[in-house]
Enzyme design. Structure first.
Site, short mmCIF file in Angstrom:
data_model
loop_
_atom_site.label_atom_id
_atom_site.label_comp_id
_atom_site.label_asym_id
_atom_site.label_seq_id
_atom_site.Cartn_x
_atom_site.Cartn_y
_atom_site.Cartn_z
N CYS A 270 0.82 -0.93 0.02
CA CYS A 270 0.05 -0.23 0.02
C CYS A 270 0.87 1.18 -0.04
O CYS A 270 1.43 2.00 -0.33
CB CYS A 270 -1.46 -0.37 1.54
N ARG A 275 -2.47 -0.79 5.66
CA ARG A 275 -3.24 -0.73 4.82
C ARG A 275 -3.09 -2.40 4.01
O ARG A 275 -4.13 -3.31 4.21
CB ARG A 275 -3.82 -0.04 4.25
#
Length: 320
Positions: A270, A275
């Site tokens: 990410c 994330r």
């Protein structure tokens, strides 16, 4: 006389059993809620289970949010940790996971012990909490549970909050000697990666970041790593309501629709590995994928190295 003694013994036993109305630490091993068909719930706890959990000296609740949010309101007895506490600040860019020594020093300062069970929550759909889970998993510390839905789900279930700050004694925390880096990938791994029918490079950012339109703070360029597939991490949770993970079936359908199936090797990234840690948790813990690695440095590190290729679909116009 003998039958009367037997009857009296049975009655005493029955009354004693009836008095044990409160579950103790066993609630972590035997949840009262029904899981949504997940491959494993070893590292997941529901708000309902946490609410009935008795206070225990070997349970530590970790509030993984910015300190200013923690000071306003948090779960009772929670300890505050934030991203900057678990980052290696020796790199010219941010986001790389902290060393063993830094984690041990932090946990010792916060009074966390080797035998403690950690329950981690955030207010971002377990995205931030997953990063701490992933780092500890790499270092072989397995006594971790993520609160499903975090603060959103907790308050939805009537969970109480407080602004009281807990005091604690220091400890001598040591990570296990047996590291487990099976979920870890670094820059060298991604540079040598060959994306083919059996290997997927999964970008878990937003569409604007993937296309190159948006360049977040910390990145040196906008765009993506070549040959990436996009699937926003937030698709895995009920983002607009409880922020809890979707069911096993919905999650499996979601990833398989992108060709991300269990027999393939999946490398996830990410912006800074946060994330993508969430997606790593979903794939490995909730769905049972066996070949998943999270790229620690992610886009911040890749974009910093100007000699590395990138792909863009548009001119970068949005900055943060």
């Amino acid at each position: 006389m003998t039958w009367r003694i037997k009857m009296l013994s049975l009655l005493i036993c029955f009354v004693s059993c009836k008095k044990r109305t409160k579950p103790h630490y066993d609630v972590l091993k035997k949840p009262v809620t029904t899981p949504l068909g997940y491959y494993s719930t070893k590292h997941l706890i529901e708000s309902e289970d946490l609410k009935v959990l008795n206070t225990s000296s070997n349970i530590k609740i970790i509030d993984f949010r910015k300190p200013e949010a923690f000071l306003k309101a948090h779960l009772d007895h929670a300890i505050n940790i934030w991203r900057t506490d678990i980052e290696d600040d020796t790199f010219p860019y941010k986001g790389i996971m902290a060393s063993r020594a830094k984690i041990e020093a932090l946990f010792s300062k916060l009074g966390i012990k080797n035998e403690d069970e950690l329950i981690i929550y955030d207010e971002n759909g377990a995205c931030d909490a997953s990063r701490l889970w992933w780092i500890l998993k790499n270092y072989g510390f397995d006594n971790v549970k993520i609160l499903n839905g975090g603060l959103t789900a907790w308050e939805h279930k009537g969970g109480a909050l407080t602004s009281d700050i807990m005091s604690y004694n220091t400890s001598s925390f040591r990570l296990p000697s047996n590291e487990n880096m099976s979920l870890y990938a670094d820059l060298k791994d991604i540079k040598s990666l060959v994306v083919d029918d059996n290997t997927i490079l999964l970008d878990t950012r937003t569409g604007n970041e993937f296309s190159g339109k948006r360049q977040k703070r910390g990145a040196s360029r906008g765009g993506r790593i070549p040959n990436s597939v996009l699937l926003d991490w937030a698709e895995a949770i009920e983002f607009n309501t409880t922020k809890k993970f979707k069911s096993y079936k919905d999650l499996l359908d979601l990833y398989e629709s992108k060709g991300i199936t269990k027999e393939k090797k999946v490398y996830v990234y990410c912006h800074s590995g946060v994330r993508s840690a969430h997606t790593t948790f979903v794939l490995t813990e909730l769905l049972g994928y066996k070949n998943v690695k999270n790229y620690d440095g992610s886009w911040i590190e890749w974009s910093y190295n100007k000699d590395l290729p990138i792909e863009q679909d548009t001119i970068t116009t949005l900055f943060k």
